[in-house]
Design an enzyme around this catalytic site. Structure first.
Site, PDB file in Angstrom:
ATOM      1  N   ARG A  94       5.404  10.881  -2.689  1.00 33.02           N
ATOM      2  CA  ARG A  94       5.199  10.529  -1.278  1.00 33.02           C
ATOM      3  C   ARG A  94       6.502  10.672  -0.496  1.00 33.02           C
ATOM      4  NH1 ARG A  94       4.804   4.418   1.131  1.00 33.02           N
ATOM      5  NH2 ARG A  94       4.252   5.031   3.240  1.00 33.02           N
ATOM      6  N   ASP A 131       0.973 -15.405   6.520  1.00 36.56           N
ATOM      7  CA  ASP A 131       0.477 -16.774   6.402  1.00 36.56           C
ATOM      8  C   ASP A 131       0.372 -17.207   4.945  1.00 36.56           C
ATOM      9  OD1 ASP A 131       0.353 -17.026   9.137  1.00 36.56           O
ATOM     10  OD2 ASP A 131      -1.837 -16.909   9.273  1.00 36.56           O
ATOM     11  N   GLU A 150      12.325  -9.759   1.193  1.00 30.87           N
ATOM     12  CA  GLU A 150      11.574  -8.605   1.706  1.00 30.87           C
ATOM     13  C   GLU A 150      12.399  -7.344   1.427  1.00 30.87           C
ATOM     14  OE1 GLU A 150      10.869  -8.995   5.927  1.00 30.87           O
ATOM     15  OE2 GLU A 150      10.350  -6.873   6.148  1.00 30.87           O
ATOM     16  N   ALA A 162       3.262  -0.802   4.667  1.00 31.67           N
ATOM     17  CA  ALA A 162       2.728  -0.750   6.034  1.00 31.67           C
ATOM     18  C   ALA A 162       2.268  -2.118   6.533  1.00 31.67           C
ATOM     19  CB  ALA A 162       1.582   0.250   6.098  1.00 31.67           C
ATOM     20  N   PRO A 221       0.796  -1.218   0.000  1.00 28.95           N
ATOM     21  CA  PRO A 221       0.000   0.000   0.000  1.00 28.95           C
ATOM     22  C   PRO A 221       0.839   1.284   0.000  1.00 28.95           C
ATOM     23  CG  PRO A 221      -0.076  -1.052   2.148  1.00 28.95           C
ATOM     24  CD  PRO A 221       0.585  -2.017   1.206  1.00 28.95           C
ATOM     25  N   ASN A 222       0.299   2.261  -0.713  1.00 24.33           N
ATOM     26  CA  ASN A 222       0.862   3.608  -0.821  1.00 24.33           C
ATOM     27  C   ASN A 222       2.112   3.692  -1.699  1.00 24.33           C
ATOM     28  OD1 ASN A 222      -1.103   4.841   0.968  1.00 24.33           O
ATOM     29  ND2 ASN A 222      -0.087   3.709   2.596  1.00 24.33           N
ATOM     30  N   HIS A 251      12.578  -3.030   1.594  1.00 31.04           N
ATOM     31  CA  HIS A 251      12.074  -1.717   2.025  1.00 31.04           C
ATOM     32  C   HIS A 251      12.988  -0.646   1.461  1.00 31.04           C
ATOM     33  CE1 HIS A 251       9.355  -3.664   4.765  1.00 31.04           C
ATOM     34  NE2 HIS A 251      10.364  -4.431   5.147  1.00 31.04           N
ATOM     35  N   LEU A 252      12.391   0.379   0.935  1.00 32.81           N
ATOM     36  CA  LEU A 252      13.181   1.485   0.389  1.00 32.81           C
ATOM     37  C   LEU A 252      13.959   2.189   1.495  1.00 32.81           C
ATOM     38  CD1 LEU A 252      10.195   2.660  -1.720  1.00 32.81           C
ATOM     39  CD2 LEU A 252      12.388   2.091  -2.754  1.00 32.81           C
ATOM     40  N   SER A 253      13.268   2.454   2.590  1.00 33.30           N
ATOM     41  CA  SER A 253      13.893   3.180   3.697  1.00 33.30           C
ATOM     42  C   SER A 253      14.516   2.184   4.679  1.00 33.30           C
ATOM     43  CB  SER A 253      12.838   4.022   4.424  1.00 33.30           C
ATOM     44  OG  SER A 253      11.864   3.186   5.023  1.00 33.30           O
ATOM     45  N   ASN A 300       7.682  -5.828  -1.190  1.00 36.30           N
ATOM     46  CA  ASN A 300       7.732  -4.729  -0.234  1.00 36.30           C
ATOM     47  C   ASN A 300       6.314  -4.628   0.334  1.00 36.30           C
ATOM     48  OD1 ASN A 300       7.761  -2.406   1.236  1.00 36.30           O
ATOM     49  ND2 ASN A 300       8.811  -1.167  -0.305  1.00 36.30           N
ATOM     50  N   HIS A 342       4.199  -4.390   9.118  1.00 41.43           N
ATOM     51  CA  HIS A 342       4.138  -4.261  10.573  1.00 41.43           C
ATOM     52  C   HIS A 342       2.802  -4.728  11.148  1.00 41.43           C
ATOM     53  CE1 HIS A 342       7.519  -1.891   9.304  1.00 41.43           C
ATOM     54  NE2 HIS A 342       6.739  -1.008   8.725  1.00 41.43           N
ATOM     55  N   ARG A 386       8.035   0.507  13.260  1.00 43.15           N
ATOM     56  CA  ARG A 386       8.518  -0.044  11.981  1.00 43.15           C
ATOM     57  C   ARG A 386       9.630  -1.063  12.181  1.00 43.15           C
ATOM     58  NH1 ARG A 386       6.064   3.435   8.162  1.00 43.15           N
ATOM     59  NH2 ARG A 386       5.815   5.526   9.013  1.00 43.15           N
ATOM     60  N   TYR A 392      11.541   8.219   0.812  1.00 45.43           N
ATOM     61  CA  TYR A 392      11.403   7.116  -0.140  1.00 45.43           C
ATOM     62  C   TYR A 392      12.063   7.366  -1.493  1.00 45.43           C
ATOM     63  CZ  TYR A 392       8.066   5.464   3.308  1.00 45.43           C
ATOM     64  OH  TYR A 392       7.500   5.035   4.477  1.00 45.43           O
ATOM     65  N   ARG A 449      13.928   4.336  11.881  1.00 46.22           N
ATOM     66  CA  ARG A 449      12.680   5.097  11.938  1.00 46.22           C
ATOM     67  C   ARG A 449      11.893   4.750  13.215  1.00 46.22           C
ATOM     68  NH1 ARG A 449       9.762   4.646   6.385  1.00 46.22           N
ATOM     69  NH2 ARG A 449       8.665   6.443   7.283  1.00 46.22           N
TER      70      ARG A 449
HETATM   71  C1  DQA Z   1       8.378   0.789   3.563  1.00 43.73           C
HETATM   72  C2  DQA Z   1       8.551   1.024   5.071  1.00 43.73           C
HETATM   73  C3  DQA Z   1       7.235   0.857   5.797  1.00 43.73           C
HETATM   74  O1  DQA Z   1       7.404   1.081   7.184  1.00 43.73           O
HETATM   75  C4  DQA Z   1       6.223   1.861   5.277  1.00 43.73           C
HETATM   76  O2  DQA Z   1       4.969   1.659   5.901  1.00 43.73           O
HETATM   77  C5  DQA Z   1       6.102   1.851   3.805  1.00 43.73           C
HETATM   78  C6  DQA Z   1       7.288   1.656   2.974  1.00 43.73           C
HETATM   79  C7  DQA Z   1       9.669   1.096   2.787  1.00 43.73           C
HETATM   80  O3  DQA Z   1       9.739   0.695   1.615  1.00 43.73           O
HETATM   81  O4  DQA Z   1      10.591   1.736   3.297  1.00 43.73           O
HETATM   82  O5  DQA Z   1       5.027   2.114   3.252  1.00 43.73           O
HETATM   83  O6  DQA Z   1       8.073  -0.578   3.360  1.00 43.73           O
END
Ligand code: DQA
Length: 151
Positions: A18, A91, A102, A81, A10-11, A104-106, A78, A84, A115, A23, A111
């Site tokens: 964003r 599952d 897995e 959110a 998501p997002n 994550h950009l950040s 990725n 977490h 997270r 990011y 943080r």
């Molecule tokens: C994220 C890190 C997550 O905590 C956050 O909710 C995201 C992006 C990242 O790519 O850094 O939406 O997965």
């Protein structure tokens, strides 16, 4: 590892606008285009999918294993959110048993405390975080090297 499913949670459709200081400036389309170029160079197939809905991600994972003509060998995810919060996506990944990385950009560990916990990391082949968009490429290169084992 010839056929890889890339799942963006998501997002991530908002990337580029964003929180670019967190990011980066690349859009999701930039990231997917770069991944397609790298996949072409390596000679593997990737399919990218983004959803803001937990159930859709669960279903995409099921299809990757059980209903796809393509029969995926691995997943790069990725979960954003949902990292977490989502026992359901965890599952699903455990249920299909496909190896996954897995991403994550950040650097989530730099943080907020919420997270720092992931429902995925203990099941993942590996976790890449804090390398920005390159993290996806690193995951793809790792999974598609001759033997995607360490050492
Ligand atoms: C994220 C890190 C997550 O905590 C956050 O909710 C995201 C992006 C990242 O790519 O850094 O939406 O997965």
């Amino acid at each position: 590892m010839n056929n890889i499913l890339v799942i963006h949670g998501p997002n991530l459709n908002l990337l580029g606008t964003r929180e670019p200081e967190v990011y980066g400036a690349q859009t999701l389309s930039d990231i997917n285009t770069r991944l397609q170029i790298v996949a072409g160079e390596i000679g593997v197939r990737i399919t990218a999918f983004q959803s803001n809905h937990e159930g859709e991600i669960v279903e995409a994972i099921h299809k990757a294993r059980f209903q796809s003509d393509a029969s995926y060998d691995a997943i790069i995810i990725n979960p954003a959110a949902f990292t977490h919060t989502s026992v359901a996506i965890r599952d699903a990944l455990a249920g299909v048993g496909l190896p996954f990385v897995e991403v994550h950009l950040s650097n989530v560990h730099k943080r907020e405390a919420f997270r720092h916990h992931s429902y995925f990391s203990d099941l993942a082949v590996g976790v890449v975080c804090g390398l920005g968009a390159y993290g996806y490429e690193a995951a793809l290169r790792f999974l598609t090297q001759k033997s995607s084992k360490l050492g």
